[in-house]
Enzyme design. Structure first.
Site, PDB file in Angstrom:
ATOM      1  N   GLY A  21       0.833  -1.206   0.000  1.00 61.02           N
ATOM      2  CA  GLY A  21       0.000   0.000   0.000  1.00 61.02           C
ATOM      3  C   GLY A  21       0.861   1.246   0.000  1.00 61.02           C
ATOM      4  N   ALA A  23       2.068   3.062   2.340  1.00 61.97           N
ATOM      5  CA  ALA A  23       3.178   3.082   3.294  1.00 61.97           C
ATOM      6  C   ALA A  23       4.354   2.246   2.803  1.00 61.97           C
ATOM      7  CB  ALA A  23       2.710   2.590   4.663  1.00 61.97           C
ATOM      8  N   GLY A  55     -11.937   9.075  -0.390  1.00 68.44           N
ATOM      9  CA  GLY A  55     -12.066  10.483  -0.028  1.00 68.44           C
ATOM     10  C   GLY A  55     -10.852  11.318  -0.338  1.00 68.44           C
ATOM     11  N   HIS A 250     -16.651   2.364   9.660  1.00 72.40           N
ATOM     12  CA  HIS A 250     -17.092   3.391   8.719  1.00 72.40           C
ATOM     13  C   HIS A 250     -18.615   3.388   8.687  1.00 72.40           C
ATOM     14  CE1 HIS A 250     -17.544   5.876   5.173  1.00 72.40           C
ATOM     15  NE2 HIS A 250     -16.250   6.118   5.202  1.00 72.40           N
ATOM     16  N   ARG A 296     -16.703   9.904  12.974  1.00 67.21           N
ATOM     17  CA  ARG A 296     -17.234   8.630  12.489  1.00 67.21           C
ATOM     18  C   ARG A 296     -17.813   7.756  13.594  1.00 67.21           C
ATOM     19  NH1 ARG A 296     -12.706   6.909   7.936  1.00 67.21           N
ATOM     20  NH2 ARG A 296     -13.389   8.400   6.355  1.00 67.21           N
ATOM     21  N   GLU A 381      -1.277   1.481   8.399  1.00 70.28           N
ATOM     22  CA  GLU A 381      -2.336   1.114   9.333  1.00 70.28           C
ATOM     23  C   GLU A 381      -1.891   0.101  10.378  1.00 70.28           C
ATOM     24  OE1 GLU A 381      -6.976  -0.517   9.314  1.00 70.28           O
ATOM     25  OE2 GLU A 381      -5.961  -0.086   7.413  1.00 70.28           O
ATOM     26  N   SER A 397      -5.358   9.073   7.583  1.00 64.14           N
ATOM     27  CA  SER A 397      -4.637   7.796   7.486  1.00 64.14           C
ATOM     28  C   SER A 397      -3.626   7.790   6.343  1.00 64.14           C
ATOM     29  CB  SER A 397      -5.624   6.639   7.320  1.00 64.14           C
ATOM     30  OG  SER A 397      -6.540   6.905   6.277  1.00 64.14           O
ATOM     31  N   LEU A 398      -4.023   8.239   5.161  1.00 64.63           N
ATOM     32  CA  LEU A 398      -3.073   8.291   4.057  1.00 64.63           C
ATOM     33  C   LEU A 398      -1.940   9.253   4.378  1.00 64.63           C
ATOM     34  CD1 LEU A 398      -5.406   8.320   0.899  1.00 64.63           C
ATOM     35  CD2 LEU A 398      -4.100   6.406   1.814  1.00 64.63           C
TER      36      LEU A 398
END
Length: 558
Positions: A21, A23, A55, A250, A296, A381, A397-398
């Site tokens: 991913g 990371a 998003g 979520h 959330r 993550e 998070s990203l």
């Protein structure tokens, strides 16, 4: 360097990166000029949670925004449990990270004049979400993978699953130490050429970028590969884990029999879509001043409470009052995928339910990605950095992944010259000998774990539910471990062993925290308790119970 998925891994490399991913890719690119890199992934390179991120990535880029405001939004969403040094790090290094992604070829949606089109999501008080339509993660993944494939020092191997970390426990007894150094990993092939092979891969630096553990729950937005592998690997090796009780659900995944883990981005609510019941009544009215844009945990609990109270199977996201042309232009992926299932988002409401989405705890790591095991880093993550506290702020998070991956890369390059392999030979993997006919038990155990977690350790918890889950899960774990030690190894069995380990760790952490904070809500302890629980939950294999350490972040009274 070869990118052939059918080859065997090299016996030794400078850097071993497990996961592909944002990371893992960011780390690999930043260290590749300083040594040999093997990037190992247990599925295809692009089958990641990053690719599903719709998003965007949060960063302070607007004139009316400040670092301090982004920090306050993060701290508030995180139930004040965030570590301020970690939050300040990602916020202040955010703009440079966006520039780095653009430099690597990432395209972001821009306004006339070239400025970023900044969106807003739940918990944010300013527009600061950089995006590429509603396919941000897929675009970042594309750009970084292109650069990885071009680099001569990076070798990629698909369909190889990590079985166990190689530590001092694999050395002769005189050299063993609890929580000792990491020397690489035992990995198992899943491809049609080498299926069943377990190889020893030695590495001077090992990096976990294995993602989350959403598959521990019955309903999840995560890809099928998100089975908590990194957390389980570190736990078995004696490393420290933190805050696993905080698992984010979520609020809006598509509720449809043919939909598979389809997320409906929070940005759609930021664009003006409303959560409503079948009768068209507001779900969030009276629950929070920010309504649909509340953090959330609050939105997910609001939906969960309504579903349990009404007996309905879903609620609806209503965007029919929005400009239809602009709606499809801003969210082409959602519009296209919903249309395939017979839902026209311009004129029809979208059925949605909450689902397990993001693991806010993880492998204990510092601001440079170092874990409690020498030579082992964790990024993305799988890592607990202290940023998210009790609840992740949307699109942080990203940002966290790329910021800490690049910090870890800088640290690893400095550490590399001092890292050497032990003189004693680390043995190859000792395979089991018994092949069982009852492999159907694996799928049965997997589904039982996921349903137990959903029913008893989900959005709303209680001591009674948690204790029942612990009793049953410990029994399942013993059965799986016995099966694991006798059976010929299969990737499905590796994943099952990791899933039950992570499930038990989440349950232990949730039982330990006797308060409600952020994503962790207990009906028997419904209030937040800053006096006794303003701390982080730490778990190690050597400890029979969870422990606490003081949180050095900003207390809510400050």
């Amino acid at each position: 360097m070869s990118h052939n998925t059918k080859s065997l891994p090299p016996e030794q490399v400078d850097y071993l990166v497990i996961g592909s991913g944002i990371a893992g890719l960011s780390f690999a690119l930043d260290v590749a000029d300083s040594g040999s890199v093997l990037l190992l992934t247990k599925s295809s390179l692009d089958n990641t949670a990053t690719r599903r991120a719709q998003g965007g990535i949060a960063s302070v880029l607007a004139r009316d925004d400040t670092f301090e405001q982004h920090e306050r939004d993060t701290l508030k969403a995180g139930g004040d449990l965030c570590h301020m040094d970690a939050v300040r790090t990602i916020v202040e290094e955010g703009p440079a990270s966006i520039d780095w992604l653009v430099e690597k070829g990432t395209r972001f949606t821009r306004l006339p004049g070239g400025f970023f089109d900044l969106g807003r999501e739940g918990g944010h008080t300013r527009n600061r979400i950089v995006h590429f339509d509603d396919l941000t993660g897929a675009e970042i993944e594309r750009a970084l993978l292109d650069r990885v494939r071009e680099h001569p020092n990076i070798q990629t191997l698909e369909h190889w699953v990590a079985v166990d970390l190689i530590t001092s426990h694999h050395l002769p007894p005189s050299h063993r130490q609890d929580g000792g150094p990491c020397f690489g990993v035992y990995a198992m092939a899943q491809d049609d050429v080498h299926e069943g092979s377990v190889c020893r891969i030695l590495a001077r630096i090992t990096v976990l970028a294995t993602g989350g553990a959403g598959q521990v729950y019955l309903h999840t937005s995560n890809p099928d590969v998100a089975t908590g592998d990194g957390v389980a690997l570190v736990y078995r090796a004696g490393g420290a884990l933190a805050n696993l009780e905080f698992f984010q659900f979520h609020p809006t995944t598509l509720y449809h029999p043919e939909a598979h883990n389809m997320l409906i981005t929070e940005a759609l609510r930021g664009h003006g879509a409303k959560l409503v019941t079948r009768e068209g009544k507001s779900v969030m009215e009276g629950l929070h001043p920010m309504g649909e844009l509340a953090p959330r945990d609050i939105v997910a609990r609001g939906i969960d409470a309504y579903l349990k109270r009404s007996g309905e199977e879903c609620v609806y996201l209503d965007a029919t009052h929005l400009d239809s042309k602009e709606l499809v232009q801003r969210f082409p992926n959602i519009a296209r995928n919903c249309a395939k299932l017979g839902i026209d988002i311009r004129s029809q409401r979208i059925p949605v339910v909450p689902a397990a989405h993001y693991m806010c705890g993880g492998v204990y790591s510092d601001l440079d990605g170092r874990t409690t095991l020498t030579g082992l880093y964790a990024v993305g993550e799988v890592a607990w950095t202290g940023v998210h506290g009790a609840n992740r702020l949307a699109s942080n998070s990203l940002l966290e992944a790329v910021v800490f991956a690049r910090r870890a890369a800088a640290s690893a390059k400095q550490e590399l010259p001092a890292r050497s392999m032990p003189e004693e030979l680390i043995p190859q993997w000792d395979m089991g000998t018994t092949d069982f006919d009852d492999w159907v038990l694996i799928e049965h155990d997997r589904e039982e774990i996921r349903r137990l977690m959903w029913d008893y350790v989900g959005i709303v918890r209680s001591g009674t539910r948690l204790r029942r889950a612990r009793s049953r899960m410990l029994l399942i774990a013993r059965e799986i471990e016995d099966f694991y030690r006798r059976a010929l190894l299969r990737p499905e069995l590796v994943e099952l062993r990791n899933l039950v380990a992570v499930a038990n760790l989440i349950i232990k952490s949730a039982l330990f925290r006797e308060e409600s904070r952020g994503l962790h809500y207990r009906t028997d302890f419904p209030e937040r308790d800053d006096e006794n629980w303003f701390r982080d939950t730490i778990i190690r294999r050597s400890q029979p119970e969870a422990a606490q350490i003081d949180n050095p972040g900003m207390r809510p009274t400050e």
